[in-house]
Design a protein around this motif. Structure first.
Motif, short mmCIF file in Angstrom:
data_model
loop_
_atom_site.label_atom_id
_atom_site.label_comp_id
_atom_site.label_asym_id
_atom_site.label_seq_id
_atom_site.Cartn_x
_atom_site.Cartn_y
_atom_site.Cartn_z
N SER A 124 0.81 -1.22 0.00
CA SER A 124 0.00 0.00 0.00
C SER A 124 0.84 1.27 0.00
CB SER A 124 -0.93 0.01 1.22
OG SER A 124 -0.16 0.23 2.39
N GLY A 125 2.07 1.17 0.53
CA GLY A 125 2.90 2.38 0.62
C GLY A 125 2.65 3.17 1.89
N THR A 126 1.75 2.67 2.78
CA THR A 126 1.46 3.42 4.01
C THR A 126 2.49 3.16 5.11
OG1 THR A 126 0.01 1.62 4.67
CG2 THR A 126 -1.05 3.55 3.68
N GLY A 127 3.31 2.14 4.94
CA GLY A 127 4.33 1.83 5.95
C GLY A 127 5.20 0.71 5.43
N GLY A 128 6.44 0.65 5.91
CA GLY A 128 7.37 -0.34 5.39
C GLY A 128 7.09 -1.74 5.87
N ARG A 129 6.46 -1.87 7.05
CA ARG A 129 6.10 -3.23 7.50
C ARG A 129 4.79 -3.59 6.81
NH1 ARG A 129 7.09 -3.23 13.92
NH2 ARG A 129 5.97 -1.28 13.79
N LEU A 130 4.83 -4.64 6.01
CA LEU A 130 3.67 -4.96 5.16
C LEU A 130 2.69 -5.88 5.87
CD1 LEU A 130 5.65 -5.68 1.86
CD2 LEU A 130 4.70 -3.50 2.68
N PHE A 131 3.22 -6.90 6.53
CA PHE A 131 2.35 -7.88 7.20
C PHE A 131 3.18 -8.59 8.27
CE2 PHE A 131 4.35 -9.73 3.51
CZ PHE A 131 4.93 -10.89 4.03
N HIS A 132 2.49 -9.27 9.15
CA HIS A 132 3.16 -10.01 10.22
C HIS A 132 2.59 -11.42 10.20
CE1 HIS A 132 4.62 -6.24 12.14
NE2 HIS A 132 3.56 -5.76 11.50
N ILE A 133 3.48 -12.41 10.21
CA ILE A 133 3.02 -13.80 10.28
C ILE A 133 3.37 -14.31 11.67
CG2 ILE A 133 3.18 -16.11 9.31
CD1 ILE A 133 3.78 -14.96 6.64
N VAL A 134 2.38 -14.91 12.33
CA VAL A 134 2.58 -15.42 13.68
C VAL A 134 2.39 -16.94 13.68
CG1 VAL A 134 1.76 -15.35 16.07
CG2 VAL A 134 1.71 -13.27 14.68
N GLY A 135 3.38 -17.63 14.23
CA GLY A 135 3.26 -19.08 14.40
C GLY A 135 3.15 -19.40 15.88
N GLU A 136 2.30 -20.34 16.21
CA GLU A 136 2.22 -20.74 17.63
C GLU A 136 2.62 -22.20 17.77
OE1 GLU A 136 -0.54 -22.48 19.44
OE2 GLU A 136 -2.12 -22.55 17.94
N GLY A 137 3.05 -22.55 18.98
CA GLY A 137 3.46 -23.93 19.21
C GLY A 137 3.69 -24.20 20.67
N LYS A 138 4.08 -25.44 20.97
CA LYS A 138 4.26 -25.80 22.38
C LYS A 138 5.52 -25.12 22.94
CE LYS A 138 6.57 -30.23 21.35
NZ LYS A 138 6.77 -29.97 19.93
N ASP A 139 6.45 -24.78 22.05
CA ASP A 139 7.64 -24.04 22.47
C ASP A 139 8.10 -23.18 21.29
OD1 ASP A 139 8.93 -25.73 20.70
OD2 ASP A 139 9.67 -27.06 22.27
N VAL A 140 9.16 -22.43 21.52
CA VAL A 140 9.62 -21.50 20.49
C VAL A 140 10.10 -22.25 19.24
CG1 VAL A 140 11.97 -21.28 21.42
CG2 VAL A 140 11.01 -19.40 20.13
N LEU A 141 10.59 -23.47 19.41
CA LEU A 141 11.07 -24.24 18.24
C LEU A 141 9.93 -24.52 17.28
CD1 LEU A 141 13.43 -26.90 19.91
CD2 LEU A 141 14.01 -24.66 19.00
N GLU A 142 8.81 -25.01 17.85
CA GLU A 142 7.67 -25.34 17.00
C GLU A 142 7.07 -24.07 16.38
OE1 GLU A 142 4.21 -28.62 17.29
OE2 GLU A 142 4.02 -27.02 18.78
N ALA A 143 6.96 -23.02 17.21
CA ALA A 143 6.37 -21.77 16.71
C ALA A 143 7.22 -21.21 15.57
CB ALA A 143 6.26 -20.77 17.85
#
Ligand code: GLY
Length: 454
Positions: A400-419
């Protein structure tokens, strides 16, 4: 039961997750977002109206929109809205608000010099600092001051809001002089007052580890609502310029109980200090903390406060809160937080920001380019995609040009490795026309290593 209408004030990933959470509440009939973005509320079966031409600081316009839409609760997630006095204006209209007054917002985030002076008055652990006011006839000259200092590593920091561009780390006196000169050309005249601060290091010369902790206060009581670890530098290995935040993980394993206790002690002093100064605080108060090891003992220092949720920290913390978000916010706005148990799901989450190539300096070339694969990314198990600088036309996504961060993808899991595994397998499905996508590949690296080492 669905009768409440909520307004969220923000247009980025942080606003997107807030909209998403409110839409899930059985109390909420509709959500509007100001300015909002095109990806908000997709697929949730409730209307989301956005007002993308209205700036978050346009208090008069926002109040009018909220009255026209018969909004019953406003969640202010943007610092410019806080510091412009939106809370004060909405309260005068009898509308419930989650967000601090301008006075409370300015002493915590809007004026970094005022924030450090507050810290001094209330005995908060913080770096040594010196304030320079270019509009005052009095006071020291910053370049001469730097020449007299033994330390070489410092931060030169604009006092006023600057969209995350106001803090410059410097490692030589020449860099310090360049950063001082840069204060004069920052947007919004944000560097008309600035600070030179000690760069806190551990006694072995290493940098400390930072964390973000979020407290919710209703003016009387306060709770820690969540914590995360952001990665602010643009490139892997924490290299490159500072950004608004390239990704984060929760829970941050560095917040061991004794560190958490120190951070909570700091926040108790802050909320008590605000009250004794006649400035009760309502809403989210974000502690940017750093852990410095001094002769074998870890000590928490205040890097900064922010008068709102973090972005991208909100994206990993809010989805894990099981208690109804409308109930939490309403009780906060009404001064009724006491006794409320906030339940969380105990899952780990990792968020990665997909940014336009060239961010944070210059990314104009990416504007209008097609973003491929966001829907497929959202199909990965345990993954959610939140929009920010995305335009949607006929179901297709564009920068869109409204900001440099375009999107955020979030992963969840039982720990940080899986997420982490999930978030990066989703990110691998996304491409921006002309090879205009950049993201970090090492978000969560500290906790990955802690888990693997254990
Ligand atoms: N994640 C940094 C901020 O929200 O300021």
């Amino acid at each position: 039961m669905q009768k409440e209408k909520v307004a969220v004030i923000d247009g980025g990933g942080r606003g997107s997750v807030l909209v998403d959470r409110y839409l899930r509440s059985p109390h909420v009939a509709a959500v509007i977002a100001i300015p909002g973005n095109d990806m908000m509320g997709r697929g949730q079966g409730k209307p989301v109206e956005t007002f993308q031409k209205v700036r978050a600081s346009d208090v008069g316009n926002i109040v009018t929109i909220c009255k026209d839409w018969e909004i019953t609760l406003v969640d202010i997630a943007h610092e410019r809205a806080v510091c412009a006095g939106l809370t004060d204006a909405l309260r005068r209209e009898g509308i419930s608000v989650v967000g601090p007054t301008a006075k409370a917002g300015n002493i915590t985030e809007g004026d970094k010099a005022a924030s450090r002076l507050f810290g001094t008055r209330h005995g908060l652990p913080q770096p040594e600092y010196h304030i320079f006011d270019t509009e005052s006839e009095e006071g020291d000259d910053a370049v001469s001051y730097v020449k007299t200092r033994a330390m070489k590593s410092m931060f030169v920091k604009a006092a006023f809001l600057c969209d995350g561009k106001g803090a410059i780390p410097v490692e030589t006196k020449e860099e310090a002089e360049a950063a001082i000169n840069h204060m004069a050309v920052l947007p919004y005249n944000a560097g008309r007052k600035f600070l030179i601060e000690e760069w806190l290091k551990s006694s072995d010369g290493k940098n400390g580890e930072e964390f973000s902790m979020f407290c919710l206060s209703d003016g009387t009581t306060w709770n820690v609502i969540g914590s995360a670890q952001d990665h602010k530098r643009l490139w892997d290995h924490d290299k490159g310029p500072n950004t608004g935040g390239m990704g984060c993980s929760t829970p941050p394993l560095v917040l061991r109980p004794e560190i958490q206790a120190q951070a909570s002690e700091i926040m108790e002093k802050v909320f008590t200090g605000l009250k004794t100064e006649g400035i009760p605080y309502t809403g989210i108060l974000y502690l940017g903390g750093i852990i410095i090891n001094q002769n074998g003992k870890d000590k928490v220092y205040v890097v900064e406060f922010n008068a709102r949720w973090g972005d991208p920290e909100a994206q990993v913390i809010l989805p894990g809160i099981k208690t109804d978000p409308f109930e939490i916010s309403k009780r906060c706005a009404d001064g009724q937080l006491g006794g409320l148990e906030i339940e969380t799901d105990g899952r780990s989450r990792v968020s990665v920001a997909g940014v336009a190539l060239g961010y944070p300096e210059s990314y104009k070339q990416a504007e209008g380019k097609r973003i491929y694969g966001l829907d497929r990314a959202g199909e990965v198990e345990g993954v959610t995609v939140y929009g920010a600088g995305v335009k949607v036309v006929d179901g297709k996504h564009y920068v869109s040009g409204t900001g440099g961060r375009l999107f955020h993808i979030v992963g969840e899991g039982k720990d940080v490795l899986e997420a982490k595994e999930r978030v990066y397998s989703a990110m691998a499905r996304v491409f921006v026309e002309g090879n205009n996508l950049h993201y970090r590949t090492d978000i969560g690296h500290r906790d990955v290593e802690r888990i693997l080492r254990a």
